[in-house]
Design a protein around this motif. Structure first.
Motif, PDB file in Angstrom:
ATOM      1  N   LEU A 190       0.889  -1.352  -0.052  1.00 13.66           N
ATOM      2  CA  LEU A 190      -0.036   0.237   0.043  1.00 13.66           C
ATOM      3  C   LEU A 190       0.824   1.240  -0.043  1.00 13.66           C
ATOM      4  CD1 LEU A 190      -2.206  -2.193   0.724  1.00 13.66           C
ATOM      5  CD2 LEU A 190      -3.223  -0.412   2.368  1.00 13.66           C
ATOM      6  N   THR A 191       2.004   1.238   0.483  1.00 12.28           N
ATOM      7  CA  THR A 191       3.063   2.302   0.427  1.00 12.28           C
ATOM      8  C   THR A 191       3.361   2.904  -0.799  1.00 12.28           C
ATOM      9  OG1 THR A 191       4.743   0.954   1.134  1.00 12.28           O
ATOM     10  CG2 THR A 191       3.568   1.945   2.912  1.00 12.28           C
ATOM     11  N   GLN A 192       3.364   1.880  -1.720  1.00 10.66           N
ATOM     12  CA  GLN A 192       3.824   2.026  -3.077  1.00 10.66           C
ATOM     13  C   GLN A 192       2.958   2.699  -4.140  1.00 10.66           C
ATOM     14  OE1 GLN A 192       7.018  -0.991  -4.310  1.00 10.66           O
ATOM     15  NE2 GLN A 192       6.292  -1.905  -2.390  1.00 10.66           N
ATOM     16  N   SER A 193       1.902   3.404  -3.570  1.00 12.22           N
ATOM     17  CA  SER A 193       0.837   3.944  -4.840  1.00 12.22           C
ATOM     18  C   SER A 193       1.722   5.335  -5.372  1.00 12.22           C
ATOM     19  CB  SER A 193      -0.192   4.302  -3.905  1.00 12.22           C
ATOM     20  OG  SER A 193      -0.840   3.126  -3.489  1.00 12.22           O
ATOM     21  N   GLY A 194       0.987   5.506  -6.402  1.00 13.75           N
ATOM     22  CA  GLY A 194       1.209   6.962  -6.808  1.00 13.75           C
ATOM     23  C   GLY A 194       0.424   7.925  -6.320  1.00 13.75           C
ATOM     24  N   ILE A 195       0.631   9.121  -7.118  1.00 11.57           N
ATOM     25  CA  ILE A 195      -0.267  10.466  -6.452  1.00 11.57           C
ATOM     26  C   ILE A 195      -1.215  10.778  -7.526  1.00 11.57           C
ATOM     27  CG2 ILE A 195       0.380  12.588  -5.433  1.00 11.57           C
ATOM     28  CD1 ILE A 195       1.350  10.442  -3.717  1.00 11.57           C
TER      29      ILE A 195
END
Length: 778
Positions: A190-195
């Motif tokens: 989950l911490t590796q999402s884009g913006i």
């Protein structure tokens, strides 16, 4: 970057409006998530995603190219069932805190799936109201989605900055691609999402939804028939953009899935799945700390039937004993502040419940309270920080009217990760306070340290639970009064080899030690697990379990301070699944357990095929057979002795499932289950103080058990509008238990079908009303 929408969009999957074709930023260059992590998507399968928004919702379009469009998998299923189909999804985190995603999936046939996702789970019992449509094209397929702000949570800010990712699954190749690269060397996903930026100055509408329902039931058995008409209302109100109130008035759970009744020879109650929507939807906050077992609310009365019988006079008998307690109402409030503080509050009230007792001499009746008016509360405060860590406070409270037992449990839970998500430190501390005929308190604690990245990973944890810790009024807990240590080391491949798509090897050691005697408990194990998927998409898992020393069971004797010796043992299983893309698939899992005791062993076989006739129709069958030879188990207590028996136990369960999807909104489902189990006692023993057994040649009470259960559900479901459903259900069931063993399967089947079979036909209508739509019309 999201673009503000200025014109109406028809959510038809065509993607031909100006909003999509003119000056809208494109998200492309997808990267493979699995199996070959980090590999760029090929040009002939390129994927292009665009996002626009207005004051009501965000809108997403996706164009997915495929050089073999005729091979796109397209199985039709009911909602939240993936099946054999390609999928597109968007993962949204409105707080951009790396802790929880709102995930929205659409299959290539237009079936919707949605869930709340954390690093540990994907909760598909959560259902949101949103729109989508798909189109097959000559070059692949396309998707359009409209996700109202009411379906997600985010802070009230002038400029929104959300975590976002897009996922594409190509089923025939078992490949998943994401827009923002997710590195599988890092344990946290989950911490590796884009913006997602660009959503500004939105004025969200009032979030008030009413879901009235009405249902009708006709029930008939061999002795009576009954008609029932019910009506009620669910309310969902958005207190603000981050917090929601859910209330259920006059609940009706008549069409929930049946419970799988079993012959329970264990010293513990059977743990049942939760199927009631109010207690499954959006309850992820309340599950922190594992102190909430929702089946307690409206479950069995606190005064058991045996306790009532023990207080009866010589001429009295129970004529009516309700097995469940009626839920009067329930509400929950949940959400998260801009600073990452999650707040959850749940309240439920169950009604006063009576058993009816008849005097056999004069036929007079009286009632006895078996469950008073009861109030259940849960409060959760969950503070997230640094996008990957949290500290939580949980309190559960059960208050029963009058002199009945009350309970209060408080817990502190922490989950801390390093900045690079390489290491994790987690744990909890819980305190229980019980107000009963005897007041008592207890504690339970846990601490865990783990390396969570790379090919090689490990974790160490320790637990301590005091004798008087008790969370069973609103939770479920079997084992107390012990401390333990657990170690897990693992190796995994992160990219395919010439033999495997995925491979993981784990070694575990778990040792549970009784606090009072320092004896090793029977819940200890030494285990090796190998899990793999081949290049041809066959899955298997091999587990080998060894316990090379004597252990002790402190619960089977059903008496505090007593224990049963368990000899050394070895067990193993092999789980195999064929390629799920094939029309005919097969699962099989054989297992075996051998004790260091003469002729004491067990074996189990689980097997079943599933056949997909076409994209609409499929049928599956599985059988699960267990045979335990010379099993040792408790059968009785008398004034001076605890009686055990050597017994043979056999269990057979057959399940038949079927699905016919008329379209992506209408489905017919079949679920039939036959269960038969018997326990045949051969020799009786007395339990000695050292945990061993000595022969008892005088005990001759018949404690054999023969149990049959049948359930049949045939249902039709039609989602005729967003959030609105019409359901028809035909159900029949029966259950039978005796102490006369019948080893012939045909005779058992005939017996259960000749027993008192209950037949129910029901129809239920739920209609979703959006306050804003009503306001606009009037």
């Amino acid at each position: 970057m999201a673009k503000s929408k200025t014109k109406e969009l028809a959510i038809d999957g065509k993607i031909d409006e100006d909003e999509w074709t003119q000056n809208t930023e494109v998200a492309s260059n997808f990267i493979m998530f699995e199996p070959d992590n980090g590999k760029p998507i090929s040009e002939n399968k390129k994927t292009e995603v665009k996002v626009v928004y207005d004051n009501e919702a965000i809108y997403i379009s996706a164009v997915m190219y495929d050089d073999e469009p005729d091979k796109i998998q397209r199985e039709l299923t009911e909602r939240d069932v993936f099946g054999v189909a390609d999928h597109f999804a968007v993962f949204i985190n409105g707080f951009n805190d790396g802790q929880q995603d709102y995930r929205f999936y659409v299959s290539s046939t237009g079936v919707q799936m949605d869930c709340l996702a954390t690093e540990e789970t994907e909760d598909f019992t959560w259902d949101a109201i949103w729109q989508s449509n798909v189109k097959l094209t000559s070059f692949g397929w396309t998707v359009e989605m409209k996700i109202p702000y009411a379906a997600i949570r985010f802070p009230k800010s002038k400029k929104q900055i959300w975590g976002i990712n897009f996922m594409r699954e190509i089923k025939r190749n078992a490949q998943k691609f994401t827009w923002n690269h997710i590195d599988t060397r890092i344990g946290a996903v989950l911490t590796q999402s884009g913006i997602l930026e660009g959503i500004e100055n939105i004025n969200t509408p009032t979030r008030l939804f009413l879901i009235p329902y009405t249902s009708a039931y006709y029930q008939k058995d061999n002795f009576s028939a009954d008609k029932t008409l019910k009506a009620g209302l669910d309310i969902k109100y958005g207190i603000n953009d981050a917090f929601t109130l859910d209330a259920i008035l006059i609940p009706d759970f008549g069409q929930t899935k049946f419970d799988n009744a079993i012959l329970n020879l264990q010293p513990f109650e059977q743990k049942l799945d939760e199927n009631r929507p109010f207690f499954t939807e959006g309850t992820n906050l309340f599950n922190i700390g594992n102190l909430f077992y929702s089946r307690r609310i409206g479950g069995n009365p606190i005064v058991s039937k045996e306790e009532v019988e023990s207080g009866l006079g010589n001429t009295e008998s129970i004529s009516e004993y309700p097995n469940t307690v009626k839920l009067i109402n329930g509400l929950k409030i949940s959400g998260r502040t801009k600073n990452g503080l999650g707040i959850g509050f749940l309240n439920a009230v169950t009604e006063k419940t009576f058993a009816t007792i008849k005097n056999t001499d004069n036929n007079n009746t009286r009632t006895e309270v078996i469950e008073p008016l009861t109030n259940y509360n849960i409060l959760v405060l969950d503070q997230r920080f640094r996008q990957n860590s949290s500290v939580s406070f949980i309190n559960t409270n059960t208050t029963r009217n009058g002199s009945f037992r009350d309970a209060n449990i408080t817990g502190l839970v922490f989950d801390l990760n390093t900045k690079g998500n390489t290491y994790n430190l987690s744990g909890d501390f819980k305190y229980s306070s019980i107000n009963d005929s005897k007041n008592y308190n207890g504690i339970k604690s846990f601490i865990n340290f783990a390396k969570t990245s790379g090919k090689y990973r490990y974790l160490f944890n320790g637990k301590y639970t005091s004798k008087n810790f008790d969370s069973n009024d609103l939770g479920i807990l079997f084992y107390t009064d012990y401390y333990s240590g657990f170690v897990n080391t693992s190796y995994r491949i992160l990219n395919p080899t010439k033999f495997f798509n995925t491979l993981k090897i784990e070694q575990e050691v778990n040792l549970d030690v009784d606090n009072s005697t320092n004896r090793l408990q029977n819940t200890s194990w030494i285990q090796t697990i190998v899990t793999a998927t081949t290049l041809k998409l066959f899955y298997f898992q091999l587990g080998i379990n060894l316990l090379p020393f004597e252990t002790f069971d402190f619960y089977e004797p059903r008496q505090t301070g007593r224990f049963l010796s368990i000899p050394r043992k070895f067990s193993a299983y092999l789980e195999m699944e064929s390629n799920k893309n094939n029309n005919l698939t097969f699962d099989i899992t054989p297992s075996v357990e051998k004790f260091d005791e003469n002729k004491r062993f067990s074996y189990r076989i689980y097997a079943g095929p599933k056949y997909r006739f076409n994209d609409k129709l499929s049928i599956g069958f599985y059988t699960d057979y267990t045979n335990e030879r010379n099993n040792i188990g408790w059968v009785d207590n008398n004034d001076t002795e605890i009686i055990f028996a050597k017994r043979n136990v056999s269990t057979l369960q057959n399940n038949l499932t079927g699905k016919y999807s008329i379209n992506n909104k209408m489905t017919i489902n079949l679920n039939a289950r036959y269960y038969w189990s018997y326990s045949s006692n051969k020799n009786f023993y007395n339990l000695e103080d050292n945990g061993h057994l000595t022969a008892n040649n005088s005990y001759n009470t018949n404690k054999n058990r023969n149990f049959n259960s049948w359930n049949f559900d045939l249902s039709y479901s039609w989602w005729f509008a967003p959030g609105s459903q019409l359901s028809l259900l035909y159900r029949n069931y029966s259950q039978e238990e005796t102490n006369i063993i019948q080893r012939n399967l045909n005779k058992n089947i005939n017996s259960i079908f000749n027993a008192n079979m209950t037949n129910i036909f029901s129809i239920s209508l739920r209609y979703f009303i959006d306050y804003n739509s009503v306001k606009t019309k009037f």
